[in-house]
Design a protein around this motif. Structure first.
Motif, short mmCIF file in Angstrom:
data_model
loop_
_atom_site.label_atom_id
_atom_site.label_comp_id
_atom_site.label_asym_id
_atom_site.label_seq_id
_atom_site.Cartn_x
_atom_site.Cartn_y
_atom_site.Cartn_z
N LEU A 78 0.87 -1.19 0.00
CA LEU A 78 0.00 0.00 0.00
C LEU A 78 0.90 1.23 0.00
O LEU A 78 1.87 1.29 0.76
CB LEU A 78 -0.92 -0.01 1.23
CG LEU A 78 -1.87 -1.20 1.31
CD1 LEU A 78 -2.56 -1.25 2.68
CD2 LEU A 78 -2.92 -1.13 0.21
N CYS B 153 -2.35 2.85 5.80
CA CYS B 153 -3.82 2.91 5.80
C CYS B 153 -4.44 2.37 7.08
O CYS B 153 -5.63 2.55 7.31
CB CYS B 153 -4.37 2.11 4.62
SG CYS B 153 -3.93 2.77 3.03
N VAL C 99 -7.54 -1.89 6.89
CA VAL C 99 -7.44 -1.74 5.44
C VAL C 99 -6.43 -2.73 4.87
O VAL C 99 -6.66 -3.35 3.82
CB VAL C 99 -7.05 -0.29 5.07
CG1 VAL C 99 -6.88 -0.15 3.57
CG2 VAL C 99 -8.11 0.68 5.57
N GLN D 148 -8.04 -6.13 4.88
CA GLN D 148 -9.08 -6.19 3.85
C GLN D 148 -8.49 -6.30 2.45
O GLN D 148 -9.06 -6.96 1.58
CB GLN D 148 -9.99 -4.96 3.93
CG GLN D 148 -11.24 -5.16 3.09
CD GLN D 148 -11.97 -3.87 2.77
OE1 GLN D 148 -11.36 -2.82 2.68
NE2 GLN D 148 -13.26 -3.97 2.59
N THR D 149 -7.33 -5.67 2.24
CA THR D 149 -6.65 -5.82 0.95
C THR D 149 -6.36 -7.30 0.69
O THR D 149 -6.46 -7.76 -0.45
CB THR D 149 -5.35 -4.99 0.93
OG1 THR D 149 -5.62 -3.68 1.44
CG2 THR D 149 -4.81 -4.86 -0.48
N LEU E 208 -9.56 -8.85 -0.47
CA LEU E 208 -9.80 -8.46 -1.86
C LEU E 208 -8.92 -9.27 -2.80
O LEU E 208 -9.34 -9.70 -3.87
CB LEU E 208 -9.53 -6.96 -2.04
CG LEU E 208 -10.57 -6.01 -1.46
CD1 LEU E 208 -10.04 -4.57 -1.43
CD2 LEU E 208 -11.85 -6.08 -2.27
N PHE E 209 -7.67 -9.49 -2.38
CA PHE E 209 -6.73 -10.30 -3.16
C PHE E 209 -7.29 -11.71 -3.33
O PHE E 209 -7.27 -12.27 -4.43
CB PHE E 209 -5.37 -10.32 -2.45
CG PHE E 209 -4.32 -11.15 -3.13
CD1 PHE E 209 -3.58 -10.62 -4.18
CD2 PHE E 209 -4.07 -12.45 -2.72
CE1 PHE E 209 -2.60 -11.39 -4.80
CE2 PHE E 209 -3.10 -13.22 -3.34
CZ PHE E 209 -2.36 -12.69 -4.38
N ARG F 219 -9.98 -11.77 -5.92
CA ARG F 219 -9.47 -11.67 -7.30
C ARG F 219 -8.79 -12.95 -7.75
O ARG F 219 -8.89 -13.34 -8.91
CB ARG F 219 -8.47 -10.53 -7.40
CG ARG F 219 -9.12 -9.23 -7.03
CD ARG F 219 -8.77 -8.13 -7.98
NE ARG F 219 -9.48 -6.94 -7.55
CZ ARG F 219 -9.15 -5.73 -7.90
NH1 ARG F 219 -8.15 -5.53 -8.71
NH2 ARG F 219 -9.85 -4.71 -7.47
N GLN F 220 -8.04 -13.59 -6.84
CA GLN F 220 -7.34 -14.81 -7.23
C GLN F 220 -8.32 -15.97 -7.41
O GLN F 220 -8.14 -16.80 -8.29
CB GLN F 220 -6.30 -15.20 -6.17
CG GLN F 220 -5.19 -14.19 -5.97
CD GLN F 220 -4.22 -14.12 -7.14
OE1 GLN F 220 -4.32 -13.26 -7.99
NE2 GLN F 220 -3.28 -15.04 -7.20
N ALA G 241 -14.39 -8.65 2.36
CA ALA G 241 -13.80 -7.99 1.19
C ALA G 241 -14.68 -6.82 0.76
O ALA G 241 -14.19 -5.82 0.23
CB ALA G 241 -13.64 -8.98 0.04
N ARG G 242 -15.99 -6.95 0.99
CA ARG G 242 -16.89 -5.86 0.61
C ARG G 242 -16.76 -4.66 1.55
O ARG G 242 -16.78 -3.52 1.13
CB ARG G 242 -18.35 -6.34 0.59
CG ARG G 242 -18.68 -7.24 -0.57
CD ARG G 242 -20.19 -7.35 -0.75
NE ARG G 242 -20.86 -7.93 0.40
CZ ARG G 242 -20.95 -9.24 0.62
NH1 ARG G 242 -20.42 -10.08 -0.22
NH2 ARG G 242 -21.59 -9.70 1.67
N ASP H 38 -11.66 0.24 9.22
CA ASP H 38 -10.27 0.52 8.87
C ASP H 38 -9.32 0.53 10.07
O ASP H 38 -8.13 0.38 9.91
CB ASP H 38 -10.13 1.79 8.00
CG ASP H 38 -10.73 3.01 8.65
OD1 ASP H 38 -11.18 2.90 9.81
OD2 ASP H 38 -10.76 4.07 8.00
#
Lengths: 244, 131
Positions: free
Chosen positions: A64, A68, A72, A75-76, A79-80, A83-84, A176-177, A181
């Motif tokens: 990042l 953050c 955060v 959560q990244t 999100l990863f 995506r994977q 992920a949604r 933070d």
């Protein structure tokens, strides 16, 4: 074994990160590691990058650009994972080496065998096992949150602030949604319990920190208590969200 | 210095400050419009001080605590709106930071794949050349 991603948020953890990754090497190839460098000002990023070649387990690194906050960064990781699209479980694991890596397969096993959406590694379930020592005030704070979360959600929890936990797909896709933070653990645990997810705890041990400083220092603890209490009470009056 | 003079001075300063921030591009014109309106209001009251007495009489705002309440109320509304927009900005910048990190990961992964392929291709072409 289902494939599992171990998310390691790292903010200025140059002292402990390499050892923490070394300690994970006994795990099977079902595990992959994701280091999320949270805008560190020290050598955390280059150490993280170098573990990509030195580690036997597959290591991914996300950086990042600015600091953050822990929520955060974690959560990244979720999100990863989205995506994977490769992982069944996502584990949150501290970079400072205070969580024993041996407990990781036990957490996944607990999720598998009991069908849990979220399994929290608890320091208080078995004090002999964990050998956890802390200041009186901190224990009181944790007990306060345990009572608050247990009372409002009717789910028994002993260690709502633990940053060592394993999330199943229903939980981590929701995380992920949206994820708080800062100081996210008690609030998200409550959120899961309130949304009828299966939440469990597993007794884990906890060693002293290898380096770095805890993100919860005394001067922040008053803010921490207030913020999390407000967050939980406000979440209580929110409309329940449909789970996908 | 009388309160009226002070108000006039404050109005002029408010005008200058707003224009200066717009000139330095630190304040968007969108917000400058609102602040110029505030400055205009101050200016009108500074030039025609009897207006404020008229308003006070009409609104029965003649005693200090009522004036204090009205003033604090306005400051509250302004500050709250700033806090809300700051929270929104923070959320947006955190989302962007996450997105950049994820995109950079994907870019590096793709680059490594392309490098791997071109190396293999180079290797094959030199092999076939020597054969």
């Amino acid at each position: 074994m289902p494939s599992t991603l171990i998310v390691i948020p790292a903010f200025n953890e140059e002292a402990a990160l390499a050892t923490t990754i070394d300690n994970l090497q006994f795990l099977s190839d079902d595990y992959e590691v994701l280091i999320v460098n949270d805008g560190s000002a020290d050598q955390t990023r280059s150490i993280a990058e170098s573990t990509k070649t030195s580690s036997r387990l597959k290591v991914h690194v996300l950086s990042l650009a600015i600091n953050c906050g822990i929520g955060v960064a974690v959560q990244t990781g979720y999100l990863f994972a989205v995506r994977q699209g490769l992982y069944q479980y996502v584990i949150q694991f501290d970079a400072d080496g205070q969580h024993p890596a041996e407990d990781i397969p036990r957490l996944v096993e607990a999720c598998e065998s009991q069908g849990l959406d979220l399994c929290v590694g608890s320091r208080f379930l078995d004090l002999k096992r964990s050998g956890y020592r802390s200041t009186f005030l901190r224990r009181m704070g944790i007990r306060f949150f345990a009572r608050l979360v247990s009372g409002l959600s009717r789910t028994k929890v002993t260690d709502p602030t633990s940053g060592f936990r394993c999330a199943g797909p229903r939980a981590w896709k929701a995380f992920a949604r949206r994820y708080p933070d800062d100081y996210p653990e008690p609030e998200t645990l409550f959120w899961c319990a309130r949304h009828r997810m299966k939440v469990g705890e597993l007794a884990v041990s906890m060693s002293a920190r290898q380096g770095g400083i805890s993100s919860i220092r005394i001067k922040h603890s008053v803010y921490y208590m207030l913020k999390v209490t407000i967050a939980i009470f406000v979440d209580r009056i929110r409309r329940k969200e449909p789970l996908q | 210095m009388t309160a009226e003079r002070l108000m006039l001075l404050a109005a002029i300063l408010a005008f200058l400050l707003t224009i200066e921030f717009v000139r330095k591009r630190t304040l968007r014109e969108k917000y400058a419009v609102a602040w110029l309106l505030v400055a205009t209001g101050l200016l009108i009251l500074g030039v025609f001080p009897q207006l404020i007495m008229l308003i006070a009489d009409q609104a029965r705002l003649a005693y200090p605590s009522a004036v204090l309440f009205a003033t604090l109320g306005m400051i509250y509304v302004f500050s709250m709106s700033v806090s809300v927009s700051l929270s929104r900005r923070r959320h947006a910048s955190l989302k962007l930071t996450q997105e950049v990190a994820l995109l950079r990961y994907e870019l590096e992964t793709l680059r490594a794949q392309i490098d791997g392929r071109t190396n293999v291709a180079d290797h094959e072409s030199t092999e076939s050349g020597s054969a």
